[in-house]
Design a protein around this motif. Structure first.
Motif: not given
Length: 90
Positions: A62-78
């Motif tokens: 909850a504190s590391v993996v999910w935020p990193l996945r969210h950041r990675l998805r945002r980076g790919k969409s950008a």
């Protein structure tokens, strides 16, 4: 590599069984709402370690993996939304 992992898993299971067998004294555990009577000391300690490991895994996810996945998805969409030929500067 798979053989080494299997042997390590068997080794830890063996240590757990040995630990449980050597600590057979009955204990009573009061959890507030529940009270466990006559559970062996070894079993209760192994269950406490297992519950702690599972809870630590949930907290880490909850504190590391999910935020990193969210950041990675945002980076790919950008990157996908950029026009071809434009450079991405940060």
């Amino acid at each position: 590599m798979r053989l080494i992992k299997a042997l390590l898993a068997l080794l830890f299971v063996g240590f757990g069984v040995l630990f449980g067998a050597l600590n057979r004294d009955p204990v009573s555990i009061d959890l507030g709402l529940w009270q466990l009577q006559s559970i062996s000391l070894g079993t209760s300690l192994l269950l406490a370690v297992l519950v702690g490991a599972v809870l630590a895994g949930f907290v880490l996810t909850a504190s590391v993996v999910w935020p990193l996945r969210h950041r990675l998805r945002r980076g790919k969409s950008a990157q996908a939304s950029q026009a071809p030929g434009q450079e991405h500067h940060e």
